[in-house]
Enzyme design. Structure first.
Site, PDB file in Angstrom:
ATOM      1  N   HIS A  42     -10.860  -4.368  10.588  1.00  0.00           N
ATOM      2  CA  HIS A  42     -11.570  -4.237   9.179  1.00  0.00           C
ATOM      3  C   HIS A  42     -12.788  -3.550   9.227  1.00  0.00           C
ATOM      4  CE1 HIS A  42      -8.765  -7.350   7.665  1.00  0.00           C
ATOM      5  NE2 HIS A  42      -9.140  -7.464   6.656  1.00  0.00           N
TER       6      HIS A  42
ATOM      7  N   GLU B 194       0.814  -1.243  -0.136  1.00  0.00           N
ATOM      8  CA  GLU B 194       0.026   0.147   0.071  1.00  0.00           C
ATOM      9  C   GLU B 194       0.800   1.128   0.008  1.00  0.00           C
ATOM     10  OE1 GLU B 194      -1.088  -2.621   1.743  1.00  0.00           O
ATOM     11  OE2 GLU B 194      -2.939  -3.061   1.219  1.00  0.00           O
TER      12      GLU B 194
END
Ligand SMILES: Cc1ncc(C[n+]2csc(CCOP(=O)(O)OP(=O)(O)O)c2C)c(N)n1
Ligand SMILES: [Mg+2]
Lengths: 380, 326
Positions: B129, B60
């Site tokens: 998450h 990322e």
């Protein structure tokens, strides 16, 4: 002193050791030997370069050296604020490497960026004015020492997060390939940045997608006060390229011509085949990490030992021995360089401060005043 | 007009903008061959090819930074985070590079990039998450932050974000991808950033809601209608720049306001909106501003606990009743 390994040629993971230019504990005899070697090798390299280029390289190194000495002086007088990381001792790296690319190629580097900025064609006036936080600075006084930028020169910044410029440079190179141009990108960073994830993530992507990016690690053997051996488990940086099957070289950073040659080979790979390269350049900074560094982590003797291989002194003696330049011409050049630096200082002193309105400009390219949209639309 | 899902609306926006401008490319984990972890990018690889729809390694920080670098030299990347939870690894490049490049270069390098992906609470995936990160990004001058709540808004705002010359954080609510609504098929349909939408007009109280809270606020308004309270629901749609004027106009009319969000309360966007109302419309308020937020704990897994962690319709109804002194 320059070892080239590319996956197609030799196995990069062969375990073969690159010789390092400098070994800190080396006895004086060995140091003298190294000095002899660098000089000998440089003499051979001189034959492949035309006179004008040689003199130009020397002048640029001298200019950056004198420029920074002047900046240090101005810093001590309080004319320059914040951090100020000098490049003294490392000039051969930026100047050698940038001399091997075209003006339309890109350069990104860290906060230690004055030399790279000048080498890439930003005027010393604009760099000094930036250091002074003036409107005439190359970033209009908003970047300072660590953030030189110049769109016209394709100088894409000094970046102050260690390793931060490495993914950015990878993206600039990605864009060149995407657009189908043959521009290459040079990405400079210190050896301490090699421990950042950003370095590894970038090299992986660069080889995976075959990007024309040349990663130049300026291994000056310290990240602030932490020596390489206290920070890196496996210290052969050039060889780390083999983890990504990237071509790599190890170069003596005290020889401007060695750096130029190695970069030229990498440029060829990047321009023709969109292949990245990692170049480890062994160098040394003669000054503190920044102007505020007390330098207690290394000895004066260590610094002096490296200063014997001062890239500017080595190069001037090579050029003299080869009859390229004589003492009179050197003195003349010294004079004109000092004048250029004085001019930069005057420019910086006389350049106005940024207008206070500048505080609020350049936050957005397309600023949208909060709440203005509804009235704007109903007026349309 | 066609009735489509939020997912399809986002897909249309990306597709249309990529067809319109060859400098736009899409990059992220599983965006190409896999068709997107949430299928937002379905069919794009086939139509636009691997040069422009690019699967990345799980890296990322690397691909966010690569996008910013590419944007420095004129490309217009759309960087997908599989979910915004993973954008946390990329925040150095988003905050220190994308948000600040234009400023610290004295206006020389703008960064036309969109970072997008699902965010906010998801279904039973626990703490790492399932979280709302908009207040992080909205904090920084240099970034724009967009959170659509309907398929039409999603399409119109994403198209504008891709055309915008600044870095845009575009947060799609993970639970809302399947929500349906009418969406224009006109390729020139766009919605300006920084413009709030009045999702429902009302006279007695205002609910400021974004993203997942919008449908809940509308349900609460229906319920309150039965109880004789007419609610106005304002969706800012863009968190930064914030259309505070539309909110203030509503507050000046209703004199009572509830600010709803699924994020944690501390240092959140609702806190900011509440302060702006206090500073600029204090004299119009008939009751203190009421904030309804997610609870101040990491998201739990268990279904019953998860339901307790984010505001529901009942809480919104109760909050409006409270500011109405009912
Ligand atoms: C991410 C990050 N961590 C820490 C710092 C503080 N810092 C600035 S320079 C530096 C040392 C970097 O050394 P190196 O990469 O070898 O470059 P050099 O200074 O030797 O040129 C540190 C720790 C920073 N700027 N960014
Ligand atoms: Mg170093």
């Amino acid at each position: 002193m320059s070892k080239q390994t590319a996956p197609s040629e030799t196995s990069t993971g062969s375990g073969e050791k690159s010789g390092t230019g400098v070994i800190d504990q080396a006895p004086p005899k060995a140091v003298a030997q190294q000095l002899k070697t660098v000089k000998q090798e440089q003499k051979q390299r001189v034959d492949d370069v035309d006179r004008e280029t040689l003199i130009g390289l020397y002048r640029q190194m001298l200019l950056v050296r004198r420029f920074e000495e002047k900046a240090a002086e101005a810093y001590s007088k309080g004319q320059i604020g914040g951090f100020c990381h000098l490049y003294i001792g490392q000039e051969a790296v930026a100047i050698g490497a940038i001399s091997a690319i075209r003006p339309d190629d890109y350069v990104l580097t860290s906060y230690r960026d004055h030399g790279h900025a000048i080498a890439k064609g930003i005027s010393p006036d604009a760099v000094m004015a930036e250091l002074f936080g003036k409107a005439g600075g190359c970033s209009r006084g908003k970047g300072g020492s660590m953030h030189m930028f110049d769109r016209k020169a394709n100088f894409m910044g000094g970046h102050a997060i260690v390793g931060g410029q490495i993914p950015l440079a990878t993206g600039v190179a990605f864009a060149s390939k995407y657009k189908g141009t043959d521009q290459v990108t040079l990405c400079f960073f210190g050896e301490a940045a090699v421990n950042q994830g950003a370095f590894h993530e970038s090299l992986n992507m660069a080889q995976l997608w075959k990007l024309p990016c040349i990663y130049i690690c300026e291994n000056n053997q310290y990240g602030m006060g932490t020596s390489l051996d206290r920070a890196m488990s496996f210290q052969n940086i050039a060889e780390k390229a083999s983890a990504y099957e990237i071509a790599s070289e190890f170069v003596d950073g005290m020889d401007v011509l060695a750096v130029k040659e190695a970069t030229a080979r990498a440029v060829e790979r990047a321009r023709k085949d969109y292949r990245p390269t990692l170049i480890e350049v062994r160098t040394y900074r003669f000054m503190g990490h920044s102007m505020s560094d007390p330098g207690s982590y290394r000895t004066r003797a260590e610094i002096e030992k490296h200063q014997e291989r001062d890239p500017i002194k080595v190069f001037s003696s090579t050029l003299k021995e080869k009859g390229i330049i004589d003492d009179a011409a050197l003195a003349e050049m010294e004079k004109s360089v000092r004048e250029e630096v004085e001019q930069a200082l005057r420019f910086a002193e006389e350049s106005p401060q940024p207008d206070s309105e500048e505080l609020f400009t350049n936050v957005y390219a397309n600023p949208i005043a909060p709440g203005s949209q509804r009235t704007k639309l109903s007026n349309e | 007009m066609a009735v489509i899902t939020m997912r399809e609306a986002l897909n249309q926006a990306i597709r249309e903008e990529m067809l319109r401008d060859p400098d736009v490319f899409l990059m992220g984990e599983e965006v190409a061959e896999y068709q997107g972890a949430y299928k937002v990018t379905k069919g794009l690889l086939e139509q636009l090819g691997p040069k422009r729809v690019i699967d990345t390694p799980i890296t990322e920080l690397g691909f966010a930074g690569l996008g910013v670098g590419a944007a420095m030299v004129g490309l217009r990347p759309i960087i997908e985070f599989m979910t915004f939870n993973f954008s946390i690894l990329a925040t150095d490049q988003i905050i220190n590079s994308a948000a600040k490049m234009l400023y610290m270069s004295g206006g020389q390098f703008n960064i036309p990039i969109v970072f997008r992906g699902p965010g906010g609470s998801a279904f039973q995936v626990s703490s790492q998450h399932s979280q709302a990160l908009e207040s992080w990004f909205a904090y920084f001058p240099g970034l724009k932050v967009v959170m659509p709540s309907t398929p039409a808004d999603a399409k119109g705002l994403l198209k504008t974000s891709i055309r915008d010359d600044d870095p845009v954080i575009f947060i799609e609510q993970e639970r809302m991808y399947g929500n349906k609504g009418e969406v224009s098929e006109d390729p020139e349909f766009t919605i300006p950033l920084g413009l709030a939408d009045i999702k429902r007009e009302g006279a007695d109280a205002t609910i400021v809601a974004r993203s997942l809270m919008v449908p809940l606020a509308l349900k609460a308004a229906e319920e309150l209608e039965k109880q004789g309270v007419s609610c106005e629901v304002i969706d800012p749609r863009t968190i930064r720049p914030l259309d505070i004027d539309t909110i203030l106009e509503s507050v000046k009319k209703t004199n009572r306001v509830v600010v709803a969000e699924e994020s944690h309360p501390f240092c959140g966007v609702a806190a900011e909106i509440s302060l702006e109302i206090m500073e600029r419309a204090f004299d119009y308020l008939d009751a203190p501003v009421k904030r309804v937020s997610g609870v101040d704990v990491p998201m739990p897994y268990a279904k019953n606990l998860e339901e307790l962690a984010i505001p529901g319709v009942d809480q919104l109804v109760a909050a409006v009743r409270e500011v109405s002194y009912m």
